[in-house]
Design an enzyme around this catalytic site. Structure first.
Site, PDB file in Angstrom:
ATOM      1  CE  LYS A 119      -5.881  -4.569  -2.661  1.00 39.40           C
ATOM      2  NZ  LYS A 119      -6.029  -3.706  -1.511  1.00 39.40           N
ATOM      3  CE1 TYR A 137     -11.675   5.187  -0.475  1.00 39.99           C
ATOM      4  CE2 TYR A 137      -9.534   4.327   0.176  1.00 39.99           C
ATOM      5  CZ  TYR A 137     -10.444   4.654  -0.801  1.00 39.99           C
ATOM      6  OH  TYR A 137     -10.138   4.435  -2.107  1.00 39.99           O
ATOM      7  CG  ASP A 158      -6.376  -4.291 -11.051  1.00 43.80           C
ATOM      8  OD1 ASP A 158      -5.643  -4.929 -10.281  1.00 43.80           O
ATOM      9  OD2 ASP A 158      -6.884  -3.192 -10.757  1.00 43.80           O
ATOM     10  CE1 TYR A 172     -10.625   2.657  -5.621  1.00 45.37           C
ATOM     11  CE2 TYR A 172      -9.390   0.621  -5.291  1.00 45.37           C
ATOM     12  CZ  TYR A 172      -9.552   1.978  -5.082  1.00 45.37           C
ATOM     13  OH  TYR A 172      -8.624   2.662  -4.323  1.00 45.37           O
TER      14      TYR A 172
HETATM   15  N1  PMP Z   1      -6.758  -2.648  -8.176  1.00 43.14           N
HETATM   16  C1  PMP Z   1      -7.620  -3.377  -7.462  1.00 43.14           C
HETATM   17  C2  PMP Z   1      -8.404  -4.457  -8.131  1.00 43.14           C
HETATM   18  C3  PMP Z   1      -7.758  -3.144  -6.095  1.00 43.14           C
HETATM   19  O1  PMP Z   1      -8.636  -3.879  -5.393  1.00 43.14           O
HETATM   20  C4  PMP Z   1      -6.980  -2.131  -5.487  1.00 43.14           C
HETATM   21  C5  PMP Z   1      -7.068  -1.823  -4.007  1.00 43.14           C
HETATM   22  N2  PMP Z   1      -8.145  -2.224  -3.330  1.00 43.14           N
HETATM   23  C6  PMP Z   1      -6.107  -1.391  -6.286  1.00 43.14           C
HETATM   24  C7  PMP Z   1      -6.013  -1.693  -7.631  1.00 43.14           C
HETATM   25  C8  PMP Z   1      -5.264  -0.300  -5.700  1.00 43.14           C
HETATM   26  O2  PMP Z   1      -4.294  -0.836  -4.864  1.00 43.14           O
HETATM   27  P1  PMP Z   1      -3.586   0.072  -3.760  1.00 43.14           P
HETATM   28  O3  PMP Z   1      -4.598   0.350  -2.719  1.00 43.14           O
HETATM   29  O4  PMP Z   1      -2.455  -0.781  -3.273  1.00 43.14           O
HETATM   30  O5  PMP Z   1      -3.102   1.299  -4.454  1.00 43.14           O
END
Ligand code: PMP
Length: 416
Positions: A263, A16, A234, A144
């Site tokens: 995460k 980014y 998610d 996202y």
């Molecule tokens: N889903 C959500 C809700 C996220 O916030 C993120 C990352 N910010 C992702 C999926 C993607 O995770 P990663 O960056 O570990 O690929």
């Protein structure tokens, strides 16, 4: 000798980042608790948990010890045809803690792959059961879900996806359910062709820390469930206490069929992800016909060191001291929101558990907002790491953050 930052400038390509315009990077040499330390030893309060990963603070000795022990004993092994205790122990420990009646865990490496796995699982679930036409996916406006192609496809089409839009598969986007907006009720949706709906429970993260009106989300999810559509929560950002409950889905009456996690899974120490599903989904893949197999896997699937870190993180998370810390952050955030509201300070101050957010401009969110850079630099000078999402300024501190440190974060936010 060149600095780390100068050497970085010769070799590396950061996420980014428009390198032509980026300010010089800060080189971090070590981290402890809620702080990162730069080359000169200056502390920086990590108010965003290093991209929402760190739970218990950096360099936690307990997790480090468990990682060390596991690395000496079994660092990695192929997970097809082989298994190991850390993976089995993690499943046994985590499954009962998940929202709903999750019964199987599938490992991958990051949030995006957890989402890819979930989508593939849902589509093939219907196919294995003789419903090949049920393959459409529902997703929410402003969502996202990650940067791989499947994850991008179910995310809001915008700045991040623009160069690839022509390569993304079509998805039915639904307006965020709010009290006023129930347009998702429109019967024009091809319900019988929809395999699944994917949603970020309680709060949408990268889309601007948007917090839902939960009863409206529940109505949408109920309608989907009634139509035989699988619900994919998610929880990549919201999992492991971030919204005040262990998982955000616990705050929603309608429980998911599939849950994505990453995460905070390893306490933010190692890259690992999980996609959990209910037994009836797994059973749809249990067939004599080998074509019904779930053909998905990654080299580092169920890495034992990652599993050991996740188990250690769970030990800490379930400890009363950590629960107390989470409650402290939740309460302080709530009080701050009330104060800011009563003072008329900021646009839309809001909180969801340990996440606190506000808007700096009253227009459509713009990720390329240049004010964001200025805010970030100002906060860095004051010793706090903030990284606004366009117009949205937020904090999501590690659970190690104490009252004094929270006050510093709030003070810096108030300088905006
Ligand atoms: N889903 C959500 C809700 C996220 O916030 C993120 C990352 N910010 C992702 C999926 C993607 O995770 P990663 O960056 O570990 O690929």
């Amino acid at each position: 000798m060149d600095s780390i930052s100068q050497r970085d400038g010769r070799f590396l390509w950061h996420p980014y980042t428009q390198h032509r315009l980026a300010a010089p990077f800060t080189s971090i040499t070590r981290a402890k608790g809620s702080y990162l330390f730069d080359e000169s030893g200056t502390p920086l309060l990590d108010a965003i948990s290093s991209w929402w990963t760190t739970l218990h603070g950096h360099g936690h000795p307990y997790i480090a010890q468990k990682i060390h022990e596991q690395a000496l004993n079994l660092e990695h092994v192929i997970f097809a045809g082989f298994t190991h205790e850390p993976a089995v122990n993690l499943a046994g420990r985590l499954l009962p803690l998940l929202p709903g009646d999750m019964s199987r865990l599938f490992f991958s490496d990051n949030g995006s792959t957890a989402v890819e796995v979930a989508l593939k699982m849902a589509i093939q679930f219907h196919q294995n059961q003789g419903r090949p036409n049920r393959k459409k996916i529902l997703a929410l406006q402003h969502a996202y879900h990650g940067d791989t192609f499947g994850a991008m496809s179910v995310s809001e089409r915008g700045l991040f996806t623009q160069p690839f839009n022509g390569h993304l598969f079509p998805v039915e986007f639904v307006d965020i359910p709010t009290e006023e907006n129930e347009s998702w009720k429109l019967p024009s949706l091809p319900w019988e062709e929809i395999a699944c709906i994917i949603y970020e429970p309680v709060v949408q993260g990268a889309g601007g820390m948007r917090m839902y009106h939960l009863p409206s989300l529940e109505k949408l999810l109920t309608q989907c469930k009634d139509q035989g559509i699988l619900l994919i929560a998610d929880e990549v950002m919201t999992g492991f206490g971030r919204t005040g409950t262990l998982f955000a889905s616990e705050q929603i009456q309608v429980l998911p069929d599939i849950v994505c996690m990453s995460k905070g899974l390893t306490g933010g120490t190692l890259p690992m992800a999980l996609t959990a599903c209910r037994e009836f989904i797994y059973e749809a893949f249990l067939q004599e016909d080998r074509l019904k197999t779930f053909f998905h896997g990654h080299s580092f699937t169920a890495n034992p060191i990652g599993c050991a870190a996740a188990l250690a993180s769970l030990d800490l998370l379930q400890d009363a001291a950590c629960q107390e810390q989470i409650r402290l952050i939740v309460t302080c955030h709530r009080q701050k929101v009330e104060q800011w509201k009563s003072e008329g300070r900021f646009l839309q101050p809001r909180s969801a558990g340990t996440i606190l957010a506000l808007e700096v401009e009253d227009k459509e969110n713009n990720y390329l907002n240049t004010r964001k850079e200025a805010i970030m630099q100002m906060a860095l000078k004051k010793g706090v790491l903030l990284r606004p999402l366009g117009n949205t300024v937020y904090c999501m501190p590690p659970y190690s953050t104490n009252q004094e440190e929270l006050d510093l974060i709030y003070r810096v936010m108030e300088m905006i």
